[in-house]
Write a protein that holds these residues in place. Sequence first.
Motif, mmCIF file in Angstrom:
data_model
loop_
_atom_site.group_PDB
_atom_site.id
_atom_site.type_symbol
_atom_site.label_atom_id
_atom_site.label_comp_id
_atom_site.label_asym_id
_atom_site.label_seq_id
_atom_site.Cartn_x
_atom_site.Cartn_y
_atom_site.Cartn_z
ATOM 1 N N VAL A 23 66.454 66.339 38.234
ATOM 2 C CA VAL A 23 66.076 67.387 39.175
ATOM 3 C C VAL A 23 64.687 67.116 39.729
ATOM 4 N N SER A 212 69.013 77.019 32.537
ATOM 5 C CA SER A 212 70.422 77.114 32.904
ATOM 6 C C SER A 212 71.176 77.873 31.830
ATOM 7 N N ARG A 225 78.129 79.605 36.446
ATOM 8 C CA ARG A 225 76.904 78.836 36.259
ATOM 9 C C ARG A 225 75.688 79.645 36.700
ATOM 10 N N THR A 249 81.272 74.894 43.368
ATOM 11 C CA THR A 249 80.971 73.870 42.379
ATOM 12 C C THR A 249 79.543 73.982 41.847
ATOM 13 N N ASP A 250 79.367 73.515 40.612
ATOM 14 C CA ASP A 250 78.037 73.492 40.020
ATOM 15 C C ASP A 250 77.104 72.586 40.818
ATOM 16 N N ALA A 251 77.646 71.489 41.334
ATOM 17 C CA ALA A 251 76.827 70.560 42.109
ATOM 18 C C ALA A 251 76.296 71.220 43.379
ATOM 19 N N ALA A 252 77.142 72.011 44.028
ATOM 20 C CA ALA A 252 76.712 72.696 45.248
ATOM 21 C C ALA A 252 75.650 73.739 44.944
ATOM 22 N N ASN A 254 73.540 73.667 42.385
ATOM 23 C CA ASN A 254 72.319 72.943 42.038
ATOM 24 C C ASN A 254 71.597 72.452 43.287
ATOM 25 N N ALA A 255 72.343 71.970 44.249
ATOM 26 C CA ALA A 255 71.733 71.472 45.483
ATOM 27 C C ALA A 255 70.987 72.581 46.216
#
Length: 277
Positions: A23, A212, A225, A249-252, A254-255
């Motif tokens: 991160v 988190s 999440r 999504t978790d990735a989205a 986080n972004a």
Amino acid sequence: MGEAVTGGRSSVPRAFGCAVAGVLVLLGCTGGGAARDAGARPAPSTSGQGSPSAAPTAPAVDLIPELDEAKQPRSAAEARDLLSRIMIGPGTLGPEVVPGTPAESDPDRWPVLDRDCVWQSQAPPADVLASRTRYFQIPARDGHRRVRINATVTVHHDRRESGWETARAMEEILRCPSQRLRDGEELKNLLGASVYQGEQMNGWTEDAFSESGQYVSTEDGGPHRYLWHQAQFGPVTVAITGKGAEGFTDAALNALVVQGTSQLLQNAKQALAKEAG
């Protein structure tokens, strides 16, 4: 700072510094180029649940400019003006992000985590000159339910006070790995890390703070999440909270959190750094 009451944060220990390194790299790259106190650390490194703290390592690139102390606010009015220049709007996070309801927190209230791990609202402490949280959301669409995002900026008198804000946050998660935001909303299984400037590739903020866990609510379901990223420059802390949703999504998530934290920190640097030359 309890996101329950004003959209601020929950808290964390220095438990997974290596996990947050990725991160830090993202934030350093997206922070846009310019650059807590190297001589006034507010608290010693705290290891979460006995985990060893990360060994200091030199960052590949240092994006932290020199603080111009003459630009630090001396009054609540000056702090509110600074805050308005740092805070972001929903458009910063993308066209799909819209204001929430309410759109902002009450500036005369401050979140406190009580002995029962429940967030309460009180008057701001003496070390806080100004603080504001803006609430955003991505409405349910395209196969996902509503996503909640909060942006918080807090202005203290100096970097020592902003450092203590992060130190208290690290203590809170050790005490309360599960927290109640309000009736019908809880955070569970919280983990976190605090990484000082020069540790774990952190060359972008004086203290990087990340947390988190899982978010559960009667209205939004879950568990989903939950993310909290915070950064510091001089007397200012900035943070983004993200609460995920079914189909998102978790990735989205986080972004979005990385993007928002990066822009807030860049705004703080531009407002408070010494002029080049």
